[in-house]
Design an enzyme around this catalytic site. Structure first.
Site, mmCIF file in Angstrom:
data_model
loop_
_atom_site.group_PDB
_atom_site.id
_atom_site.type_symbol
_atom_site.label_atom_id
_atom_site.label_comp_id
_atom_site.label_asym_id
_atom_site.label_seq_id
_atom_site.Cartn_x
_atom_site.Cartn_y
_atom_site.Cartn_z
ATOM 1 N N HIS A 154 0.821 -1.215 0.000
ATOM 2 C CA HIS A 154 0.000 0.000 0.000
ATOM 3 C C HIS A 154 0.856 1.268 0.000
ATOM 4 O O HIS A 154 0.361 2.364 -0.305
ATOM 5 C CB HIS A 154 -0.922 -0.007 1.230
ATOM 6 C CG HIS A 154 -2.241 0.650 0.986
ATOM 7 N ND1 HIS A 154 -2.397 1.725 0.133
ATOM 8 C CD2 HIS A 154 -3.487 0.394 1.499
ATOM 9 C CE1 HIS A 154 -3.678 2.099 0.129
ATOM 10 N NE2 HIS A 154 -4.349 1.307 0.935
ATOM 11 N N ALA A 155 2.130 1.152 0.345
ATOM 12 C CA ALA A 155 3.014 2.309 0.281
ATOM 13 C C ALA A 155 3.192 2.794 -1.150
ATOM 14 O O ALA A 155 3.556 3.947 -1.390
ATOM 15 C CB ALA A 155 4.385 1.974 0.882
#
Length: 501
Positions: free
Chosen positions: A139-140
């Site tokens: 998700h980064a």
């Protein structure tokens, strides 16, 4: 190099073995008629040809010395596709339940931070003769909408594919990581830029906060301070609001998008309201069956995109709001109307804030502190005793409305697989795809071992709302048939009777 924003890096610093912070999807594929090749090899060739079209495939993290600042993205010049793309064969009978259980197991493991943060799994052995593609990306690197942009790079609109222009050749630096001085200099410059941008935005942020939290003056020039009706600081405690483990359970369910639109139109609400009400009704049914429905309504944490239209950059531009689910209301129609009213208020508030919410902010020397706090929170199991801010995460992602193909295979489904968190052990993410609405329910297995029961309750709630929205069918009784003889024949009969008399 490219700096991670404050939100991007937060997904790294808050990650723990119990709470991996990657998102994914499960696609079931129909192979072409008469296919006799090796789909795993076809997948590797397909991705190899398109890796340059989405930078998430070719970049990795370069960590700052002593975690003094956020990492940066750098190009990886030696990507091992045999590691990133793997094959899994299900044991017999190869049921859909087995597929989803295996996806839950794959979703529980952390991604290797020394490599680009993505993995693909080609899963065969399904008794249907289909194959599945499970993908996960940290998700980064992307949020839900950026993930749709990645999908557009790897999927096609025709089984024959499309012509892909090869990438421009670039000189290799033959450098595994950047030097310490180069990293520290970049961190200092980025922190200064972040601070300047944040300071410039403070007046706009203050104005937005004022319009929301400071009430206007009445006719007497006084301000009447009061809490919004139904406002809850904390959500009620349930079995879903505990510290989680790294074990996962997953269930995917599908409803026709046309039926959801029919419900929305027939009952005068939005499509997102229908999704929220369907999930709320399912949770109410599940908690009642387990004798733990709280008197106060459940609260959902709802991601809200801050992305401008047309922006497909591979980063996070998202915030989070809370919204009541009206689970204390028994009647499904009244519950839907209450959710719709709550949603309207939330949208009105976000409209004022959206343009001034920062997605990037300075975090000098904070990464190690955030990671330490996250680890302490996880190990201490504080989520078991603290009141939750929300009970469940519910996310609705606008997907792709047309038929897609992957390496020549027809994409049948598009189930999202997201992130449970401490104190919110269940995540329900919904994505539309080619006339479908695919629900992906991912949960901590210890907190919600029977996620399939909840998923079935979701389908039942959808049918209830559909019946409420369907117009009543008027049954008109058929009139009895009356046989009339032609007037001419009747006249002849009367004449014959008169002559005989």
């Amino acid at each position: 190099m490219k700096h991670l924003s404050g939100i991007d890096s937060a997904f790294l610093h808050l990650e723990s073995p119990e709470m991996p912070m990657h998102i994914g999807s499960l696609n079931v594929l129909d192979l072409p008629d008469g296919y006799s090749g090796d789909f795993f090899e076809d997948t590797q060739a397909h991705i190899r040809e398109r890796m340059h079209m989405a930078e998430v495939f070719t970049r990795k993290l370069a960590l700052m010395p002593l975690d003094l600042s956020n990492p940066v993205w750098v190009d990886d010049e030696d990507i091992d596709l045999d590691y990133h793309i793997r094959r899994v064969t299900l044991p017999k009978p190869g049921s859909n339940r087995q597929l989803q259980q295996y996806v839950a197991r794959l979703h529980s493991s952390l991604l290797d931070r020394s490599r680009p943060l993505w993995e693909f799994f080609v899963i065969d052995g399904l008794k249907s003769g289909q194959v599945a593609l499970y993908s996960k990306v940290h998700h980064a690197g992307i949020d839900g909408q950026a993930g749709v942009a990645v999908a557009k790079a790897i999927f096609d609109l025709a089984p024959t594919g499309r012509h892909i222009k090869p990438p421009r050749p670039r000189a290799r630096r033959n450098q595994y990581q950047l030097g310490t001085a180069e990293l520290l200099g970049a961190a200092a410059r980025n922190t200064v830029n972040q601070t300047v941008a944040l300071v410039k935005s403070l007046p706009l942020m203050a104005g937005a906060v004022k319009t929301v939290f400071i009430p206007p003056k009445d006719v007497n020039g006084k301000r009447r301070w009061s809490m919004p009706k139904g406002f809850q600081v904390f959500a009620p405690k349930t079995s879903l609001n505990v510290a989680i483990t790294n074990q996962r359970t997953f269930a995917g369910r599908t409803v026709p998008l046309a039926e959801v639109k029919q419900i929305a139109k027939g009952l005068g609400v939005s499509l997102n309201d229908v999704v929220m009400a369907t999930t709320a009704g399912a949770l109410r049914t599940y908690l009642i069956e387990n004798n733990e429905l709280p008197a106060k309504p459940l609260v959902a944490a709802v991601p809200v995109s801050l992305r401008q239209e047309g922006d497909s950059s591979a980063n996070n531009q998202v915030s989070m709001v809370t919204m009541g689910l009206a689970t204390h209301i028994r009647d499904p129609l009244e519950r839907l109307q209450a959710i719709s009213a709550s949603s309207a208020k939330t949208k009105e508030t976000m409209a004022r804030f959206k343009s001034v919410i920062p997605t990037d902010f300075p975090l000098l020397a904070a990464p190690w502190l955030m990671s330490a706090v996250a680890s302490l929170f996880s190990r201490s199991r504080l989520a078991n005793v603290m009141p939750p801010l929300a009970n469940v995460v519910i996310s609705n992602v606008a997907g792709i409305p047309v038929q897609l193909y992957f390496a020549g295979a027809k994409v049948v489904s598009y189930y999202p697989v997201s992130i449970p968190a401490h104190s919110m052990a269940l995540n329900v993410t919904v994505q539309s795809y080619n006339g479908r609405l695919d629900y992906g329910l991912i949960a901590c297995r210890r907190a919600l071992p029977d996620v399939n029961e909840l998923a079935d309750a979701l389908l039942a709630e959808h049918r209830i709302l559909l019946d409420l929205a369907a117009p009543p069918v008027l049954v008109v009784a058929e009139a009895p048939k009356v046989t009339h003889r032609p007037a001419v024949k009747r006249a002849k009969r009367v004449n014959r009777v008169a002559a005989a008399a």
